[in-house]
Scaffold this motif. Structure first.
Motif, mmCIF file in Angstrom:
data_model
loop_
_atom_site.group_PDB
_atom_site.id
_atom_site.type_symbol
_atom_site.label_atom_id
_atom_site.label_comp_id
_atom_site.label_asym_id
_atom_site.label_seq_id
_atom_site.Cartn_x
_atom_site.Cartn_y
_atom_site.Cartn_z
ATOM 1 N N ILE A 158 0.853 -1.191 0.000
ATOM 2 C CA ILE A 158 0.000 0.000 0.000
ATOM 3 C C ILE A 158 0.888 1.240 0.000
ATOM 4 N N THR A 159 0.534 2.191 -0.858
ATOM 5 C CA THR A 159 1.238 3.475 -0.825
ATOM 6 C C THR A 159 0.194 4.567 -1.078
ATOM 7 N N THR A 160 0.625 5.780 -1.408
ATOM 8 C CA THR A 160 -0.338 6.853 -1.633
ATOM 9 C C THR A 160 -0.188 7.408 -3.046
ATOM 10 N N GLN A 161 -1.192 8.159 -3.446
ATOM 11 C CA GLN A 161 -1.173 8.759 -4.792
ATOM 12 C C GLN A 161 -0.226 9.952 -4.866
ATOM 13 N N ILE A 162 0.275 10.415 -3.715
ATOM 14 C CA ILE A 162 1.050 11.665 -3.755
ATOM 15 C C ILE A 162 2.539 11.447 -3.483
ATOM 16 N N GLU A 163 2.995 10.181 -3.578
ATOM 17 C CA GLU A 163 4.419 9.912 -3.330
ATOM 18 C C GLU A 163 5.293 10.548 -4.408
ATOM 19 N N HIS A 164 6.566 10.663 -4.091
ATOM 20 C CA HIS A 164 7.586 11.071 -5.065
ATOM 21 C C HIS A 164 7.711 9.968 -6.127
ATOM 22 N N HIS A 165 8.192 10.340 -7.307
ATOM 23 C CA HIS A 165 8.311 9.339 -8.368
ATOM 24 C C HIS A 165 9.301 8.231 -8.028
ATOM 25 N N ALA A 166 10.214 8.486 -7.114
ATOM 26 C CA ALA A 166 11.132 7.414 -6.684
ATOM 27 C C ALA A 166 10.331 6.250 -6.098
ATOM 28 N N ILE A 167 9.201 6.557 -5.481
ATOM 29 C CA ILE A 167 8.307 5.517 -4.955
ATOM 30 C C ILE A 167 7.329 5.070 -6.045
ATOM 31 N N LEU A 168 6.646 6.027 -6.676
ATOM 32 C CA LEU A 168 5.589 5.666 -7.625
ATOM 33 C C LEU A 168 6.113 4.840 -8.793
ATOM 34 N N LEU A 202 3.732 -4.553 2.901
ATOM 35 C CA LEU A 202 4.383 -3.262 3.148
ATOM 36 C C LEU A 202 3.404 -2.098 3.003
ATOM 37 N N ILE A 203 3.590 -1.113 3.893
ATOM 38 C CA ILE A 203 2.916 0.178 3.742
ATOM 39 C C ILE A 203 4.029 1.210 3.568
ATOM 40 N N SER A 204 3.968 1.990 2.495
ATOM 41 C CA SER A 204 4.965 3.045 2.292
ATOM 42 C C SER A 204 4.253 4.378 2.141
ATOM 43 N N VAL A 205 4.408 5.230 3.135
ATOM 44 C CA VAL A 205 3.783 6.558 3.114
ATOM 45 C C VAL A 205 4.848 7.595 3.419
ATOM 46 N N MET A 206 4.936 8.612 2.582
ATOM 47 C CA MET A 206 5.977 9.626 2.768
ATOM 48 C C MET A 206 5.751 10.414 4.059
ATOM 49 N N ALA A 207 6.847 10.864 4.675
ATOM 50 C CA ALA A 207 6.727 11.639 5.916
ATOM 51 C C ALA A 207 6.168 13.020 5.611
ATOM 52 N N ALA A 208 6.688 13.660 4.561
ATOM 53 C CA ALA A 208 6.195 14.982 4.154
ATOM 54 C C ALA A 208 6.284 15.071 2.643
ATOM 55 N N ASN A 209 5.275 15.699 2.064
ATOM 56 C CA ASN A 209 5.202 15.758 0.602
ATOM 57 C C ASN A 209 6.135 16.826 0.024
ATOM 58 N N ASN A 210 6.761 16.497 -1.110
ATOM 59 C CA ASN A 210 7.749 17.402 -1.692
ATOM 60 C C ASN A 210 7.117 18.565 -2.454
ATOM 61 N N ALA A 249 12.207 29.445 -8.405
ATOM 62 C CA ALA A 249 11.035 28.817 -7.802
ATOM 63 C C ALA A 249 10.662 27.645 -8.682
ATOM 64 N N SER A 250 9.558 27.012 -8.357
ATOM 65 C CA SER A 250 9.221 25.807 -9.081
ATOM 66 C C SER A 250 7.717 25.663 -9.199
ATOM 67 N N SER A 251 7.272 25.116 -10.322
ATOM 68 C CA SER A 251 5.861 24.747 -10.432
ATOM 69 C C SER A 251 5.844 23.254 -10.190
ATOM 70 N N GLY A 252 5.104 22.777 -9.252
ATOM 71 C CA GLY A 252 5.174 21.354 -8.918
ATOM 72 C C GLY A 252 6.533 21.034 -8.345
ATOM 73 N N SER A 253 7.101 19.897 -8.716
ATOM 74 C CA SER A 253 8.411 19.498 -8.194
ATOM 75 C C SER A 253 9.452 19.630 -9.290
ATOM 76 N N ALA A 254 10.713 19.606 -8.905
ATOM 77 C CA ALA A 254 11.806 19.751 -9.873
ATOM 78 C C ALA A 254 11.733 18.646 -10.919
ATOM 79 N N CYS A 255 11.367 17.460 -10.446
ATOM 80 C CA CYS A 255 11.401 16.295 -11.322
ATOM 81 C C CYS A 255 10.282 16.335 -12.351
ATOM 82 N N SER A 256 9.168 16.995 -12.021
ATOM 83 C CA SER A 256 8.047 16.998 -12.951
ATOM 84 C C SER A 256 7.929 18.350 -13.643
ATOM 85 N N ALA A 257 8.965 19.202 -13.463
ATOM 86 C CA ALA A 257 8.896 20.566 -13.996
ATOM 87 C C ALA A 257 8.716 20.567 -15.508
ATOM 88 N N SER A 258 9.286 19.561 -16.167
ATOM 89 C CA SER A 258 9.241 19.572 -17.634
ATOM 90 C C SER A 258 7.923 19.003 -18.168
#
Ligand SMILES: *Cc1c(COP(=O)(O)O)cnc(C)c1O
Length: 393
Positions: A93-103, A142-150, A318-327
């Protein structure tokens, strides 16, 4: 330049850099060599392991150095599910809002035949605990939930999630890359089995991080080789990077409360001014339960990527969304998960502060932002239509 993208990466602190220098120069011994010359490297790495372990209330032997957050996340998930397969437990189980390293690791696991539940979150970006409990199956490993969203900075209820995991005998991993060194975390209080972190998110160097693995949870290694890190993560250690991470962690923990208050104060000032002075703006993510340095806004009738470029022309990072999804275009997966429609989600702007951010910088940013948002809206047909419609009323 005004740097407000500390969720993407942070400046290496002077102290961390100075701690690293000897290990990039004279102290070049291989920590695995048995002669005295390598003693300093070994000893220094040992100190770092202790510093980091102390920071999360762990045992030193539970810390394994990695090449960063992405590797730690990959390792935790793949290793846990490999163990799960052997035990006939192929669900996680994980969440829809994880970083792409998880997703993206989850998507890879699905291709290998594992099953993944992606939990939704509420409009503030918080995981719903009853949904989590409902998603648990007899074969959940396993349950994987991020501590804080990026992106939106939301801090998840780790303690409650840990208690649920423990009650059901399920491993609990947390991607704490945004949280470690920024807010207090105790692996025991939260019943965390594994925790990922990365040095460059807390003023350490890039390319180094760690995975905490609770004692007794013998996960398989992800990288085979010479047997470094007690056989769990082979490859000659990034000694200078590890030493830099240790110094950065030490600094992060020794002034944490002071820094939290300072960042939070400035952040609240920024939020208040923007919501008050820029019409059709909103704050994304729960206002209270968020990282002290995170502010994420949406400006209706504005394209986030265009806004970031305009800010850049004014010397603001600054950034719109995250650095990884900026493009990638459109609304980020996180903003979609909190229910933002595309016309609002695509106008997102993430501003993340550091301890060095000043009130003068915030004032400058607000003024520039007002101008830039106004300019972009002036070019928006939808905005002009809206204004005309309101005038006619
Ligand atoms: C930055 C980040 C990562 C990736 O860490 P790297 O060290 O850059 O590989 C993973 N998860 C979250 C939440 C992050 O913010």
């Amino acid at each position: 330049m005004i740097y407000l993208d500390n969720a993407a990466t942070t400046k290496v602190s002077k102290e961390a850099m100075e701690a690293m220098m000897p290990f990039l120069q004279g102290q070049y011994g291989n920590p695995s060599s048995i002669y005295g010359f390598s003693d300093t490297c070994r000893k220094e790495m040992d100190n770092v392991r202790q510093t980091i372990a102390d920071g999360i209330g762990a045992k030193k032997s539970a810390i394994f150095f990695t090449s960063g957050g992405t590797e730690a996340d990959n390792w935790a998930l793949k290793a846990a599910m490999e163990m799960g397969k052997a035990a006939g437990k192929c669900h996680m189980i994980t969440t829809q809002i994880e970083h792409h390293a998880i997703l993206h690791t989850c998507q890879w696991l699905e291709k290998q035949g594992f099953e993944v539940t992606y939990l939704p979150v509420d409009e503030g970006g918080m995981v719903k605990l009853d949904a989590l409990e409902k998603a648990i199956r007899p074969d959940t490993m396993l349950i994987s939930v991020m501590a804080a969203n990026n992106e939106i900075g939301t801090i998840q209820p780790l303690k409650e999630i840990g208690e649920i995991s423990k009650k059901h005998g399920i491993l609990f991993h947390t991607d704490a890359v945004q949280a470690f060194g920024h807010i207090p975390i105790s692996v025991d209080d939260c019943h965390i089995s594994m925790l990922s972190a990365s040095a460059h998110k807390f003023h350490g160097p890039k390319g180094v991080g760690f995975l905490y693995v609770r004692e007794g949870c013998r996960i398989p290694p992800m990288i085979q080789g010479g047997g470094q890190e007690r056989g769990q993560r082979s490859g000659t250690e990034n000694v200078a990077g590890i030493v830099g991470m240790g110094k950065a962690a030490e600094m992060a923990f020794c002034r944490m409360q002071e820094r939290i208050e300072k960042e939070q104060g400035l952040r609240e000032y920024l939020i208040e001014r923007i919501l008050l002075e820029i019409p059709y703006s909103r704050l994304n993510g729960a206002r209270g339960q968020r990282l002290p340095n995170n502010a994420n806004f949406s400006f209706q009738f504005v394209d986030g990527a265009a806004l970031v470029l305009l800010l850049d022309m004014n010397g603001i990072c600054a950034s719109s969304g995250s650095a990884c999804s900026a493009s990638s275009k459109g609304t980020s997966h996180v903003l979609r998960a909190i229910g933002l429609p595309d016309e609002i989600g695509r106008g997102a702007l993430r501003l993340t502060l550091s301890e060095e951010t000043t009130k003068e910088e915030i004032d400058t940013v607000v003024e520039v932002l007002k101008r830039c948002v106004g300019m972009l809206r002036g070019q928006s047909a939808a905005y002009r239509d809206m204004v005309c419609r309101r005038r006619r009323k």
